[in-house]
Design a protein around this motif. Sequence first.
Motif, mmCIF file in Angstrom:
data_model
loop_
_atom_site.group_PDB
_atom_site.id
_atom_site.type_symbol
_atom_site.label_atom_id
_atom_site.label_comp_id
_atom_site.label_asym_id
_atom_site.label_seq_id
_atom_site.Cartn_x
_atom_site.Cartn_y
_atom_site.Cartn_z
ATOM 1 N N ASP A 28 -0.149 -4.283 -4.470
ATOM 2 C CA ASP A 28 -0.800 -3.960 -5.418
ATOM 3 C C ASP A 28 -1.865 -5.039 -6.002
ATOM 4 O OD1 ASP A 28 0.313 -1.298 -5.201
ATOM 5 O OD2 ASP A 28 1.884 -1.757 -7.172
ATOM 6 N N GLN A 29 -1.406 -6.157 -5.938
ATOM 7 C CA GLN A 29 -2.312 -7.131 -6.297
ATOM 8 C C GLN A 29 -3.252 -7.459 -5.268
ATOM 9 O OE1 GLN A 29 1.117 -10.125 -7.218
ATOM 10 N NE2 GLN A 29 0.048 -10.183 -9.333
ATOM 11 N N LEU A 30 -3.016 -7.457 -4.106
ATOM 12 C CA LEU A 30 -3.888 -7.534 -2.946
ATOM 13 C C LEU A 30 -5.147 -6.441 -3.200
ATOM 14 C CD1 LEU A 30 -4.882 -9.120 -0.441
ATOM 15 C CD2 LEU A 30 -3.200 -7.378 0.942
ATOM 16 N N ARG A 31 -4.612 -5.277 -3.238
ATOM 17 C CA ARG A 31 -5.397 -4.287 -3.567
ATOM 18 C C ARG A 31 -6.466 -4.462 -4.537
ATOM 19 N NH1 ARG A 31 -2.253 -0.374 -3.627
ATOM 20 N NH2 ARG A 31 -2.507 0.551 -1.470
ATOM 21 N N GLY A 32 -5.916 -4.930 -5.680
ATOM 22 C CA GLY A 32 -6.641 -5.252 -6.849
ATOM 23 C C GLY A 32 -7.781 -6.169 -6.569
ATOM 24 N N LEU A 33 -7.642 -7.197 -5.634
ATOM 25 C CA LEU A 33 -8.822 -8.187 -5.064
ATOM 26 C C LEU A 33 -9.825 -7.459 -4.405
ATOM 27 C CD1 LEU A 33 -6.080 -11.193 -4.546
ATOM 28 C CD2 LEU A 33 -7.852 -10.957 -6.303
ATOM 29 N N SER A 34 -9.447 -6.616 -3.749
ATOM 30 C CA SER A 34 -10.301 -5.884 -2.907
ATOM 31 C C SER A 34 -11.541 -5.366 -3.678
ATOM 32 C CB SER A 34 -9.711 -5.024 -1.965
ATOM 33 O OG SER A 34 -10.506 -4.397 -1.015
ATOM 34 N N GLU A 35 -12.936 -5.504 -2.831
ATOM 35 C CA GLU A 35 -14.092 -4.753 -3.476
ATOM 36 C C GLU A 35 -14.073 -3.458 -3.259
ATOM 37 O OE1 GLU A 35 -17.055 -7.281 -2.180
ATOM 38 O OE2 GLU A 35 -16.506 -8.800 -3.358
ATOM 39 N N ASP A 36 -13.165 -2.882 -2.392
ATOM 40 C CA ASP A 36 -12.997 -1.461 -1.845
ATOM 41 C C ASP A 36 -11.788 -1.030 -1.999
ATOM 42 O OD1 ASP A 36 -13.151 1.039 -0.791
ATOM 43 O OD2 ASP A 36 -13.684 0.070 1.236
ATOM 44 N N LYS A 37 -11.537 -0.358 -3.318
ATOM 45 C CA LYS A 37 -10.400 -0.041 -3.825
ATOM 46 C C LYS A 37 -9.798 1.173 -3.096
ATOM 47 C CE LYS A 37 -9.944 -3.007 -6.991
ATOM 48 N NZ LYS A 37 -11.197 -3.908 -6.854
ATOM 49 N N ASN A 38 -10.637 1.979 -2.270
ATOM 50 C CA ASN A 38 -10.279 3.006 -1.924
ATOM 51 C C ASN A 38 -9.762 2.667 -0.356
ATOM 52 O OD1 ASN A 38 -10.699 4.813 -4.024
ATOM 53 N ND2 ASN A 38 -12.853 4.675 -3.447
ATOM 54 N N ARG A 39 -10.121 1.841 0.202
ATOM 55 C CA ARG A 39 -9.663 1.528 1.822
ATOM 56 C C ARG A 39 -8.306 1.376 1.668
ATOM 57 N NH1 ARG A 39 -9.437 -3.169 4.635
ATOM 58 N NH2 ARG A 39 -10.100 -4.437 2.898
ATOM 59 N N GLU A 40 -7.735 2.181 2.841
ATOM 60 C CA GLU A 40 -6.331 2.209 3.231
ATOM 61 C C GLU A 40 -5.632 0.966 3.692
ATOM 62 O OE1 GLU A 40 -5.252 4.823 6.601
ATOM 63 O OE2 GLU A 40 -4.071 6.195 5.114
ATOM 64 N N ILE A 41 -4.908 0.512 3.298
ATOM 65 C CA ILE A 41 -3.915 -0.691 3.564
ATOM 66 C C ILE A 41 -3.393 -0.569 5.166
ATOM 67 C CG2 ILE A 41 -2.198 -2.186 3.344
ATOM 68 C CD1 ILE A 41 -2.841 -2.334 0.598
ATOM 69 N N PHE A 42 -2.475 0.725 4.966
ATOM 70 C CA PHE A 42 -2.009 1.165 6.414
ATOM 71 C C PHE A 42 -1.751 2.832 6.508
ATOM 72 C CE2 PHE A 42 2.010 1.316 4.433
ATOM 73 C CZ PHE A 42 2.267 0.472 3.655
ATOM 74 N N ASP A 43 -1.754 3.011 7.614
ATOM 75 C CA ASP A 43 -1.600 4.629 8.077
ATOM 76 C C ASP A 43 -0.303 4.892 8.262
ATOM 77 O OD1 ASP A 43 -1.970 7.082 8.933
ATOM 78 O OD2 ASP A 43 -3.045 6.700 10.823
ATOM 79 N N THR A 44 0.241 5.573 7.367
ATOM 80 C CA THR A 44 1.680 5.902 7.457
ATOM 81 C C THR A 44 1.759 7.117 8.274
ATOM 82 O OG1 THR A 44 1.675 7.576 5.545
ATOM 83 C CG2 THR A 44 2.098 5.224 4.899
ATOM 84 N N SER A 45 0.890 7.685 8.751
ATOM 85 C CA SER A 45 1.154 8.668 9.878
ATOM 86 C C SER A 45 1.382 8.017 11.173
ATOM 87 C CB SER A 45 0.079 9.759 9.795
ATOM 88 O OG SER A 45 -1.070 9.285 10.333
ATOM 89 N N LYS A 46 0.892 6.911 11.516
ATOM 90 C CA LYS A 46 0.672 5.956 12.754
ATOM 91 C C LYS A 46 2.251 6.166 13.220
ATOM 92 C CE LYS A 46 -0.854 1.956 14.918
ATOM 93 N NZ LYS A 46 -1.581 0.659 14.639
ATOM 94 N N VAL A 47 2.309 6.531 14.522
ATOM 95 C CA VAL A 47 3.814 6.345 15.270
ATOM 96 C C VAL A 47 4.203 5.048 15.413
ATOM 97 C CG1 VAL A 47 4.759 6.970 17.497
ATOM 98 C CG2 VAL A 47 3.325 8.553 16.559
ATOM 99 N N LEU A 48 5.351 4.725 15.240
ATOM 100 C CA LEU A 48 5.940 3.231 15.018
ATOM 101 C C LEU A 48 6.507 2.977 16.540
ATOM 102 C CD1 LEU A 48 7.488 3.015 11.645
ATOM 103 C CD2 LEU A 48 5.175 2.357 12.309
ATOM 104 N N ASN A 49 5.528 2.885 17.577
ATOM 105 C CA ASN A 49 6.092 2.176 18.693
ATOM 106 C C ASN A 49 5.777 0.713 18.689
ATOM 107 O OD1 ASN A 49 3.106 2.013 18.798
ATOM 108 N ND2 ASN A 49 2.725 3.995 20.375
ATOM 109 N N TYR A 50 5.629 0.301 19.951
ATOM 110 C CA TYR A 50 5.304 -1.403 20.001
ATOM 111 C C TYR A 50 3.934 -1.801 19.521
ATOM 112 C CZ TYR A 50 9.820 -2.465 22.336
ATOM 113 O OH TYR A 50 11.056 -2.625 22.589
ATOM 114 N N GLY A 51 3.037 -0.927 19.815
ATOM 115 C CA GLY A 51 1.667 -0.943 19.318
ATOM 116 C C GLY A 51 0.970 -1.932 20.290
ATOM 117 N N ALA A 52 -0.024 -2.565 19.645
ATOM 118 C CA ALA A 52 -0.697 -3.766 20.766
ATOM 119 C C ALA A 52 -0.061 -4.792 20.941
ATOM 120 C CB ALA A 52 -2.212 -3.920 19.646
ATOM 121 N N ILE A 53 0.500 -5.109 22.125
ATOM 122 C CA ILE A 53 1.186 -6.264 22.258
ATOM 123 C C ILE A 53 0.606 -7.393 22.045
ATOM 124 C CG2 ILE A 53 2.114 -7.450 24.195
ATOM 125 C CD1 ILE A 53 3.522 -4.627 23.841
ATOM 126 N N ARG A 54 -0.547 -7.884 21.869
ATOM 127 C CA ARG A 54 -1.045 -9.264 21.895
ATOM 128 C C ARG A 54 -1.523 -9.431 20.317
ATOM 129 N NH1 ARG A 54 -3.630 -12.292 26.710
ATOM 130 N NH2 ARG A 54 -2.083 -11.569 28.264
#
Length: 400
Positions: free
Chosen positions: A35-61
Amino acid sequence: MVQITDFAVESWMDAYETKCKYNIAETCCASISIDQLRGLSEDKNREIFDTSKVLNYGAIRGSEQLRNNLARLYSAKVSNPLSPDLILTTPGAIQANYLTAYALVGPGDHVICHYPTYQSLYEVPKQLGADVSLWKAAPSNNWIPSIDDLTALIQPNTKLIIINNPNNPTGAVLPKSFLQQLIDIASAKNITILSDEVYRPLFHSISPIDKDFPPSLLSMGYANVIVTGSMSKAYSLAGIRIGWIASRSASLIEAIASARHYTTISVSHFDEAIAAYALHPSTVHNLLARNVQLAKTNLALLEKFVIKNEDEVEWVKPVAGTTAFIKVSREGRPVDAVDFCKKLLEKTGVLFVPGSEAFGSEWKGYVRVGFVNQTSVVKEGLDEASRFVRRSLEDVALAE
């Protein structure tokens, strides 16, 4: 069986950091919430993470967004931008440093390490079978080691030179002209340099317009350089456990990436998303401004503590980072730092780290102070420490 030396500073923190009232041993800038991190952002509407994203290994590197943001930061004010492909993410900088040593050194190799510093930087190469020489700095030279000493330490089998800039525990920086001399020596012998830059870019007492302001070693033109960084220290996000490895050498990155498969596979989606949000242009400048100001405010409090207790306390004032290395004496003789820290904690609830325990037995009387916690914690803790020095220092044993 690998011979593992006790990791003294982490053992000390493990034993005492949950038992103190005033943690002035912590090396992170005062940690923040999402919440504090979001408060420091100049774009309060920008999403921090997408909770619909499938939790696979993702980008390896490492996630594309995070590596792009890191590449942008390393590419500022340089003529040759850094490719995101030359960055690997890790679970914290401690893993980044471990992987670098694991991939590059072993029996028969020689390593030179800037000292005093974080113990794992020289102990891990030892555990891997390398011969390690300590490149020692001293307070008499503002904690900057000698280039002549480095030249004398180099052997035919020297594989790696390790520096920590800004430095833990001293808060010193290796200036630009010094770094150039280091590169000249290393490049002449094709020696790789590992620069642990976890406290970068928290420069509170040196200006970027200073001619000797230290750039990241990655931007100084020598390809055989590896830098490591972290979200923990300058970015106040130790809880997400995100670090990274960057180099302009594709061959070094590929060697470390190959070793990384054995330890990491990939890093948490959520942790990388929070790190990417923090390093985004709409957030990172406000986050760093907050932490640089916090460091300046609290360093002024620490300087008052040193002046108030000048008969018992001496230091080289730190230039960057979050730590100071302070020597405590009684009647001209250094105290037993372990006894000092234990009795200080018992009587006041203030936590320091004993330098002779955590950074080398030769640092008699030295304590490490982490001064970029919440200002109220630092102020109240230092007031308690001053009272202890005035009233109870006679009860502390002297160093042998």
